[in-house]
Scaffold this motif. Sequence first.
Motif, PDB file in Angstrom:
ATOM      1  N   HIS A 338     -53.310 -28.033  91.948  1.00  0.00           N
ATOM      2  CA  HIS A 338     -52.505 -28.384  90.778  1.00  0.00           C
ATOM      3  C   HIS A 338     -52.652 -27.339  89.674  1.00  0.00           C
ATOM      4  O   HIS A 338     -53.747 -26.801  89.470  1.00  0.00           O
ATOM      5  CB  HIS A 338     -52.941 -29.732  90.200  1.00  0.00           C
ATOM      6  CG  HIS A 338     -53.116 -30.813  91.215  1.00  0.00           C
ATOM      7  ND1 HIS A 338     -52.093 -31.642  91.612  1.00  0.00           N
ATOM      8  CD2 HIS A 338     -54.207 -31.199  91.932  1.00  0.00           C
ATOM      9  CE1 HIS A 338     -52.542 -32.492  92.519  1.00  0.00           C
ATOM     10  NE2 HIS A 338     -53.819 -32.236  92.723  1.00  0.00           N
ATOM     11  N   THR A 361     -48.481 -28.755  92.765  1.00  0.00           N
ATOM     12  CA  THR A 361     -47.812 -29.345  91.601  1.00  0.00           C
ATOM     13  C   THR A 361     -48.059 -28.480  90.373  1.00  0.00           C
ATOM     14  O   THR A 361     -49.036 -27.740  90.296  1.00  0.00           O
ATOM     15  CB  THR A 361     -48.310 -30.772  91.294  1.00  0.00           C
ATOM     16  OG1 THR A 361     -49.630 -30.716  90.713  1.00  0.00           O
ATOM     17  CG2 THR A 361     -48.339 -31.636  92.534  1.00  0.00           C
ATOM     18  N   THR A 363     -47.767 -29.276  86.228  1.00  0.00           N
ATOM     19  CA  THR A 363     -47.441 -30.137  85.089  1.00  0.00           C
ATOM     20  C   THR A 363     -47.390 -29.269  83.848  1.00  0.00           C
ATOM     21  O   THR A 363     -48.415 -28.840  83.320  1.00  0.00           O
ATOM     22  CB  THR A 363     -48.489 -31.249  84.910  1.00  0.00           C
ATOM     23  OG1 THR A 363     -48.593 -31.999  86.120  1.00  0.00           O
ATOM     24  CG2 THR A 363     -48.105 -32.169  83.764  1.00  0.00           C
ATOM     25  N   HIS A 574     -43.860 -28.853  93.166  1.00  0.00           N
ATOM     26  CA  HIS A 574     -43.416 -30.111  92.583  1.00  0.00           C
ATOM     27  C   HIS A 574     -43.775 -30.102  91.099  1.00  0.00           C
ATOM     28  O   HIS A 574     -44.939 -29.951  90.734  1.00  0.00           O
ATOM     29  CB  HIS A 574     -44.106 -31.286  93.278  1.00  0.00           C
ATOM     30  CG  HIS A 574     -43.530 -32.621  92.938  1.00  0.00           C
ATOM     31  ND1 HIS A 574     -43.774 -33.260  91.746  1.00  0.00           N
ATOM     32  CD2 HIS A 574     -42.715 -33.455  93.643  1.00  0.00           C
ATOM     33  CE1 HIS A 574     -43.149 -34.420  91.727  1.00  0.00           C
ATOM     34  NE2 HIS A 574     -42.488 -34.558  92.870  1.00  0.00           N
ATOM     35  N   VAL A 577     -47.065 -34.253  88.246  1.00  0.00           N
ATOM     36  CA  VAL A 577     -47.756 -35.028  89.286  1.00  0.00           C
ATOM     37  C   VAL A 577     -47.014 -36.327  89.547  1.00  0.00           C
ATOM     38  O   VAL A 577     -46.876 -36.775  90.681  1.00  0.00           O
ATOM     39  CB  VAL A 577     -49.215 -35.298  88.857  1.00  0.00           C
ATOM     40  CG1 VAL A 577     -49.867 -36.325  89.774  1.00  0.00           C
ATOM     41  CG2 VAL A 577     -50.017 -33.997  88.878  1.00  0.00           C
TER      42      VAL A 577
END
Length: 698
Positions: A338, A361, A363, A574, A577
């Motif tokens: 992440h 991911t 964010t 992506h 999250v």
Amino acid sequence: MKSTKKKCIKILNLFSVPLQMLACMLGYFLIETISRHSFAEAYTFMMEKPLVFLYNSFLIFTTTLIVYLVRRRIFVRVLLVIFWIGLGVINGVLLANRVTPFTGPDLHLITDAFKIANKYLSPFFFVIVVIIAILVAAGLVLLLIKGPIYRGKLMYRVNIPLILAGVLLFAGTTKLALEKRVLSNYFGNIAFAYQDYGYPYCLATTIFNTGISCPRDYSEDTIETIQNSETTLEETKEERPNIIFLQLESFFDPTLVNFLDISEDPIPNFRKLMEEYSSGYFKVPSVGAGTANTEFETITGMSLRYFGPGEYPYKSILRETTCESAPYVLKDLGYRTHAIHNNEANFYGRRSVFANLGFDTFTSEEYMAEQDDTNPNDWMRDRNLTKYIIEALEETEDPDYIYTISVQGHGDYPEEPMIDNPKITVTGGESDAVNNKWEYYCNQIYEMDQFVKELTDTLSEYDEDVVLVMYGDHLPTMGLTVSDLENRYLFQTEYVIWDNMGLKKKDMNLASYQMAAEVMDRVGIHEGNVFRFHQARRQTRDYQVDLELLQYDILYGKQYVYGGTGPYQRVKLHLGVKDTVFDKIEKISDGRYYVTGENFTQSAYVEINEELVDATFISPTTLLLSDVELKDGDKVDVAIRSNSSTRKVLTRTARQIYHEEIKPVIDVPADASAENTNAEETGSEENTPETDQTEGAE
């Protein structure tokens, strides 16, 4: 009259070369004046660094030698004047809005110039620029058709060799200037380099001197020898602790600045952690800016010293290809990977680059509900990051690698007081403006230090093993010199490795490209070509030479370490999250609707029939749509829009069809757009201050 004119033209042609050089010197002075926003500073630069000034004038002059191969010399000279002065104007405009000057990678944004112009120009000045551009273009066409033509003989047999001689002389001058250290081919801070070595040289360097040159001893046998030198390492252990990196923007210990008087310790918690856990100085590749480069070194284990001067791999090689990294290596061991950053997703092109570094991911600020929690400089406060780090840890039961990039300590630091009743006061600077900048900075890192305590307190109660690495990415942009610091070194901050596993305290100084390998070594992970190399060879002979060979092979060579074919594929990144979820839309009065769902942020917009409509953010579960009348059959979804200047859609929810009389919404058929669909965005954003931007910037 005609006779006098012919004599003047003859004299001008006779002294054409020295006059052209003089014009280049005057033009270059104008370029530096525009770039530095000051006639006085340009004059000081010329007087203090005359050799650098002459070199850059010679560089411009060399580009003008082409005029001696054409008859329309006036037209070509005017074209070159517009080119060089135009570059100066572009740089001046950018530096009025960010810290990072115009560099080679910015050329990639030329195609999006009109889209991002509003970031640097007001609408009025944008119109003025367009009008001027049209007039200049018309003038050039007129000059091409009606302008004077050189009537003398074009002696190509003489002119071409002389031009080639001029180019060779310039090349020799460049080599001599580098050898005598009049110029440098390493930029610790690209903004400072432009100030020291001049705009034309630095711009040309960032365009033409990029990547890693092929080392002299590069071969398959050499790479195999390097790999065989790592056989002393143990096998990777079965334990898989969570590994978190926290890169703190411009974070360092200001008590190391010997002229400052600070009312109280601005980083008491970080200092306490350094006393209790493994810590030391953290060598970084840049000063005052360059967040993305410290990031690159820490994620990949690669050193920037072998790349071009001032190069950002995020803006060059990583735009094109994947790269061995901690995320890719750890993914092979079952980790989820992440990235978290409380700034826009496209800054330094991270949205695209992170997919080439193996992150599952990302964010970014657009996926955070606390975007309005900002400091006086409008940077989002770091205290909001704890929530998203925990979310990433809890996404699955797999171990997690989380790379978090903070932004609160970002410059530019204000010269006027901006904080009422500051917690920390600062004196000792040479002026009130300097004291105000340091006072603002110290209060920001005090808040960041409180965030460090909150995060470590939260993680200490977490029921899984965690290793947390914290460090500053570079010194703040304060114009510090070596003599200002107790540690006498500008290219370092400090780090601490916190854990809840009882790891033994082991203090040492580390470079940012060594940190990931060191952390993996301490938890028993010995995977990845670059990380294994650091673990086995850091204290050995030819360490740096072999590191350059290894980096070249992986990024630019034949990839012998992988048997000729790189194993890493670009990840489908992506964003966020947790998905943005659109549940329903309810009419509350004429033209007003509540849109409900989950994980809304201030970057959420309602999309009606594929057109974005502003919505008021009420809470993470509610948006207010006003001044809109929906009709039966309207297609509706919620889109998360980029906070960058292009304002493109990053992701959108599943689309639904509005039916007021039947029920608020019904699901669209299966062929509708998928939830959290990525809307691929082209072009990286800054710097904007690096971009510095400054990198005004990171």
